[in-house]
Design a protein around this motif. Sequence first.
Motif, PDB file in Angstrom:
ATOM      1  N   ALA A 161       0.825  -1.208   0.000  1.00  0.00           N
ATOM      2  CA  ALA A 161       0.000   0.000   0.000  1.00  0.00           C
ATOM      3  C   ALA A 161       0.859   1.258   0.000  1.00  0.00           C
ATOM      4  CB  ALA A 161      -0.931   0.002   1.208  1.00  0.00           C
ATOM      5  N   ALA A 162       2.073   1.165   0.573  1.00  0.00           N
ATOM      6  CA  ALA A 162       2.966   2.331   0.643  1.00  0.00           C
ATOM      7  C   ALA A 162       3.863   2.442  -0.589  1.00  0.00           C
ATOM      8  CB  ALA A 162       3.817   2.249   1.905  1.00  0.00           C
ATOM      9  N   GLY A 163       3.770   1.493  -1.499  1.00  0.00           N
ATOM     10  CA  GLY A 163       4.603   1.526  -2.703  1.00  0.00           C
ATOM     11  C   GLY A 163       6.051   1.171  -2.443  1.00  0.00           C
ATOM     12  N   VAL A 180       4.758   0.203   8.315  1.00  0.00           N
ATOM     13  CA  VAL A 180       3.979  -0.159   9.501  1.00  0.00           C
ATOM     14  C   VAL A 180       2.881   0.874   9.753  1.00  0.00           C
ATOM     15  CG1 VAL A 180       4.070  -0.478  12.008  1.00  0.00           C
ATOM     16  CG2 VAL A 180       5.828  -1.506  10.547  1.00  0.00           C
ATOM     17  N   LEU A 181       3.194   2.159   9.596  1.00  0.00           N
ATOM     18  CA  LEU A 181       2.183   3.203   9.781  1.00  0.00           C
ATOM     19  C   LEU A 181       1.101   3.115   8.705  1.00  0.00           C
ATOM     20  CD1 LEU A 181       4.288   6.312  10.865  1.00  0.00           C
ATOM     21  CD2 LEU A 181       2.574   5.089  12.223  1.00  0.00           C
ATOM     22  N   THR A 182       1.479   2.692   7.512  1.00  0.00           N
ATOM     23  CA  THR A 182       0.486   2.514   6.453  1.00  0.00           C
ATOM     24  C   THR A 182      -0.485   1.397   6.829  1.00  0.00           C
ATOM     25  OG1 THR A 182       2.032   3.265   4.752  1.00  0.00           O
ATOM     26  CG2 THR A 182       0.138   1.969   4.005  1.00  0.00           C
ATOM     27  N   PHE A 183       0.047   0.306   7.383  1.00  0.00           N
ATOM     28  CA  PHE A 183      -0.822  -0.772   7.847  1.00  0.00           C
ATOM     29  C   PHE A 183      -1.721  -0.286   8.983  1.00  0.00           C
ATOM     30  CE2 PHE A 183      -1.899  -4.570  10.302  1.00  0.00           C
ATOM     31  CZ  PHE A 183      -2.305  -5.441   9.306  1.00  0.00           C
ATOM     32  N   ALA A 184      -1.187   0.540   9.879  1.00  0.00           N
ATOM     33  CA  ALA A 184      -1.986   1.098  10.978  1.00  0.00           C
ATOM     34  C   ALA A 184      -3.135   1.941  10.432  1.00  0.00           C
ATOM     35  CB  ALA A 184      -1.113   1.910  11.919  1.00  0.00           C
TER      36      ALA A 184
END
Length: 449
Positions: A161-163, A180-184
């Motif tokens: 998702a973050a590329g 990890v923040l993108t998953f959050a």
Amino acid sequence: MPIGNRNWKSAGALTALVLMLFTTVSVPEMTVNAGNSYAASGSAAATADERKNETSLTNELYARAAVLMDAENGRILFSKNGDEVLPMASTTKIMTCVLALETGNPEDVLPVSSYAARQPKVHMGVQKGEYYRMEDLLYGLMLESYNDAAVVIAEYYGSKAAGLSMDCSLHTEEESRKAVLTFARKMNEKAKEIGCENTFFITPNGLDAELETDGTQKQHSCTATDLAAIMRYCAFMSPQKETFLTITRTASRQFCSLKKAQDGTFETGTRTVSAANHNAFLQMMDGMLSGKTGFTGKAGYCYVGALTKGKKSFTIALLACGWPNNRTWKWHDARLLLEYGLEAFDQRSLQQPDLPKTLLVENGQLAEVSLNCPKKEIRMLLSRGDQTDVRVSLPGQLTAPVEAGEQVGTVSYLVNGALYEQLPVTAAFGVPKITYCYCLKRLLALVLL
């Protein structure tokens, strides 16, 4: 005025005459008047004993915030500070688990980054360059509450998702944090989708954290109400609920790391991991389906669980339920909440009231229109002290034009004054408005008879 006299000075006069001829038909008087609501009430307000029982339960609970939820419909059956925003520690991991199951495949092979390998205890000691099956990591996550397992999962699924590169072992620390923040963020989106408006995930493992967003400093937190709703989704609603329950109910699991062979396939690695389920409450009460413990210095002891017994299903959430040396307080509170639910509530149905078959239509080409309302059995857990109302709200008449399927009223089901569900009352067919052309056609039809 004779019908044969056509010396009218305006179309308005013509319309008025035809209205008099064709709309003064005698119709039954409506039983529902404009603006009225009719209530079919259930039991009266809670008795003194029932209020005392609820107050006693509140006083007996150690947890700062606690919620008992009807898992069938999400109704709150008991709440103590249920909407207070608090940190929730490793109970976070139920969302990490279900989101991973819905995002990926249990057979996915996940690489370990140096960032994941540095996560604090409790951890399984993953090493950079190792690989693990996603399903194995989920057992480590949910049984032993391994913090590094949560980050390996979040970093891998957040990378796409973050590329970022899906080979997390190549990530810089900045890239790992971004993934990890993108998953959050995906966790927060799922929480909103479930209906949790007071939840904010920063970490996938529940470690205390703060993050500035939109100029506001926010902490990793939720409410007991939201946490009970998330467990309800995981155990009863998610497309992956069966896998989630299988994982969280397993007593123990052993698995191995993986290593990549020269041909790109994976083979058994050098490390073996043993995981044992720390949710002791699974054996403490019949009907327990799932649960997750949690603890941090800021959150205290936390617990979220799900139970089904007979026709009754509940989820519970406990936040700030003591600090060392009060490890067993959460079991005390969990039992109290669930025993209260089992003893105080029974499955009951709210009957749909009889509706008028038609409504008058003013200035319509038909004098009345038939009504439709979906037939639905409204079932819920109710205590003797719950007050239920079924209210029908309809106008005394409608004004043309009326469209087929147009909503003209509601049937509302209320529990203790709060709206539980609302069904639409709709027009069974359309009723056009009386127009000059319609009047002229009707008049000509009469003249030519």
